[in-house]
Design a protein around this motif. Structure first.
Motif, PDB file in Angstrom:
ATOM      1  N   ILE A  96       0.845  -1.205   0.000  1.00  0.00           N
ATOM      2  CA  ILE A  96       0.000   0.000   0.000  1.00  0.00           C
ATOM      3  C   ILE A  96       0.873   1.244   0.000  1.00  0.00           C
ATOM      4  O   ILE A  96       0.622   2.184  -0.761  1.00  0.00           O
ATOM      5  CB  ILE A  96      -0.951  -0.019   1.210  1.00  0.00           C
ATOM      6  CG1 ILE A  96      -1.969  -1.146   1.047  1.00  0.00           C
ATOM      7  CG2 ILE A  96      -1.640   1.331   1.386  1.00  0.00           C
ATOM      8  CD1 ILE A  96      -2.760  -1.459   2.295  1.00  0.00           C
ATOM      9  N   ARG A  97       1.915   1.260   0.819  1.00  0.00           N
ATOM     10  CA  ARG A  97       2.796   2.430   0.904  1.00  0.00           C
ATOM     11  C   ARG A  97       3.467   2.704  -0.436  1.00  0.00           C
ATOM     12  O   ARG A  97       3.483   3.841  -0.914  1.00  0.00           O
ATOM     13  CB  ARG A  97       3.862   2.207   1.985  1.00  0.00           C
ATOM     14  CG  ARG A  97       4.754   3.417   2.246  1.00  0.00           C
ATOM     15  CD  ARG A  97       5.880   3.056   3.195  1.00  0.00           C
ATOM     16  NE  ARG A  97       6.845   2.170   2.582  1.00  0.00           N
ATOM     17  CZ  ARG A  97       7.812   2.577   1.735  1.00  0.00           C
ATOM     18  NH1 ARG A  97       7.922   3.848   1.403  1.00  0.00           N
ATOM     19  NH2 ARG A  97       8.659   1.705   1.229  1.00  0.00           N
ATOM     20  N   VAL A  98       3.971   1.667  -1.081  1.00  0.00           N
ATOM     21  CA  VAL A  98       4.665   1.839  -2.361  1.00  0.00           C
ATOM     22  C   VAL A  98       3.685   2.272  -3.446  1.00  0.00           C
ATOM     23  O   VAL A  98       4.004   3.132  -4.268  1.00  0.00           O
ATOM     24  CB  VAL A  98       5.417   0.543  -2.758  1.00  0.00           C
ATOM     25  CG1 VAL A  98       5.947   0.624  -4.168  1.00  0.00           C
ATOM     26  CG2 VAL A  98       6.548   0.287  -1.776  1.00  0.00           C
ATOM     27  N   LYS A  99       2.484   1.717  -3.433  1.00  0.00           N
ATOM     28  CA  LYS A  99       1.477   2.114  -4.430  1.00  0.00           C
ATOM     29  C   LYS A  99       1.134   3.594  -4.313  1.00  0.00           C
ATOM     30  O   LYS A  99       0.924   4.260  -5.315  1.00  0.00           O
ATOM     31  CB  LYS A  99       0.214   1.271  -4.295  1.00  0.00           C
ATOM     32  CG  LYS A  99       0.352  -0.110  -4.882  1.00  0.00           C
ATOM     33  CD  LYS A  99      -0.954  -0.873  -4.771  1.00  0.00           C
ATOM     34  CE  LYS A  99      -0.833  -2.226  -5.416  1.00  0.00           C
ATOM     35  NZ  LYS A  99      -2.110  -2.962  -5.388  1.00  0.00           N
ATOM     36  N   THR A 100       1.080   4.121  -3.080  1.00  0.00           N
ATOM     37  CA  THR A 100       0.752   5.539  -2.905  1.00  0.00           C
ATOM     38  C   THR A 100       1.887   6.442  -3.370  1.00  0.00           C
ATOM     39  O   THR A 100       1.658   7.614  -3.674  1.00  0.00           O
ATOM     40  CB  THR A 100       0.397   5.869  -1.446  1.00  0.00           C
ATOM     41  OG1 THR A 100       1.515   5.591  -0.618  1.00  0.00           O
ATOM     42  CG2 THR A 100      -0.804   5.083  -0.977  1.00  0.00           C
ATOM     43  N   LEU A 101       3.099   5.908  -3.427  1.00  0.00           N
ATOM     44  CA  LEU A 101       4.244   6.702  -3.878  1.00  0.00           C
ATOM     45  C   LEU A 101       4.358   6.776  -5.399  1.00  0.00           C
ATOM     46  O   LEU A 101       5.112   7.579  -5.929  1.00  0.00           O
ATOM     47  CB  LEU A 101       5.547   6.102  -3.328  1.00  0.00           C
ATOM     48  CG  LEU A 101       5.716   6.128  -1.819  1.00  0.00           C
ATOM     49  CD1 LEU A 101       6.982   5.384  -1.429  1.00  0.00           C
ATOM     50  CD2 LEU A 101       5.738   7.548  -1.306  1.00  0.00           C
ATOM     51  N   TYR A 102       3.605   5.921  -6.104  1.00  0.00           N
ATOM     52  CA  TYR A 102       3.706   5.827  -7.565  1.00  0.00           C
ATOM     53  C   TYR A 102       3.374   7.158  -8.235  1.00  0.00           C
ATOM     54  O   TYR A 102       2.392   7.810  -7.928  1.00  0.00           O
ATOM     55  CB  TYR A 102       2.771   4.746  -8.094  1.00  0.00           C
ATOM     56  CG  TYR A 102       2.800   4.600  -9.599  1.00  0.00           C
ATOM     57  CD1 TYR A 102       3.828   3.918 -10.216  1.00  0.00           C
ATOM     58  CD2 TYR A 102       1.798   5.137 -10.380  1.00  0.00           C
ATOM     59  CE1 TYR A 102       3.871   3.771 -11.585  1.00  0.00           C
ATOM     60  CE2 TYR A 102       1.818   5.000 -11.763  1.00  0.00           C
ATOM     61  CZ  TYR A 102       2.856   4.311 -12.351  1.00  0.00           C
ATOM     62  OH  TYR A 102       2.890   4.177 -13.719  1.00  0.00           O
ATOM     63  N   SER A 103       4.227   7.559  -9.144  1.00  0.00           N
ATOM     64  CA  SER A 103       4.021   8.763  -9.948  1.00  0.00           C
ATOM     65  C   SER A 103       4.195   8.369 -11.410  1.00  0.00           C
ATOM     66  O   SER A 103       5.192   7.750 -11.771  1.00  0.00           O
ATOM     67  CB  SER A 103       5.057   9.815  -9.574  1.00  0.00           C
ATOM     68  OG  SER A 103       5.198  10.767 -10.602  1.00  0.00           O
TER      69      SER A 103
END
Length: 95
Positions: A22-29
């Motif tokens: 979840i944390r990595v997905k929210t960082l996706y740009s």
């Protein structure tokens, strides 16, 4: 955020892995990770992250310390995190 994780088996903990996804997905740009990084979606980036995490056996690639021990040291105040951007922290997550 307080990272209370068992030092011996932290990287195998499914709750920890789910939280990392979840944390990595929210960082996706799209610009940074899509066009420049080669990831077509946040899911693809998170899958890659977990694959690397597993390859490193849940340990820092630089010093070999487990993520559980790193988090214990941070929580005990013996290791400091570094502020990133406006509200992020570098330290409680492996790189």
């Amino acid at each position: 955020m307080n990272y209370q994780i068992d030092a011996d088996q932290a990287y195998r903990n499914e709750i920890y892995r789910a939280r990392e996804c979840i944390r990595v997905k929210t960082l996706y740009s799209r610009t940074k990770h899509g066009a420049l990084g080669g990831f077509s979606s946040s899911t693809e980036l998170a899958d890659w992250w977990i694959m690397k995490f597993d390859e490193q056996d849940g340990c820092c690639a630089y010093c070999g310390t487990s993520i559980g021990l790193i988090n214990e040291l941070i929580n005990a105040g013996l290791l400091r995190t570094r502020k990133v951007n406006s509200n992020g922290k570098r330290g409680p997550c492996l790189e």
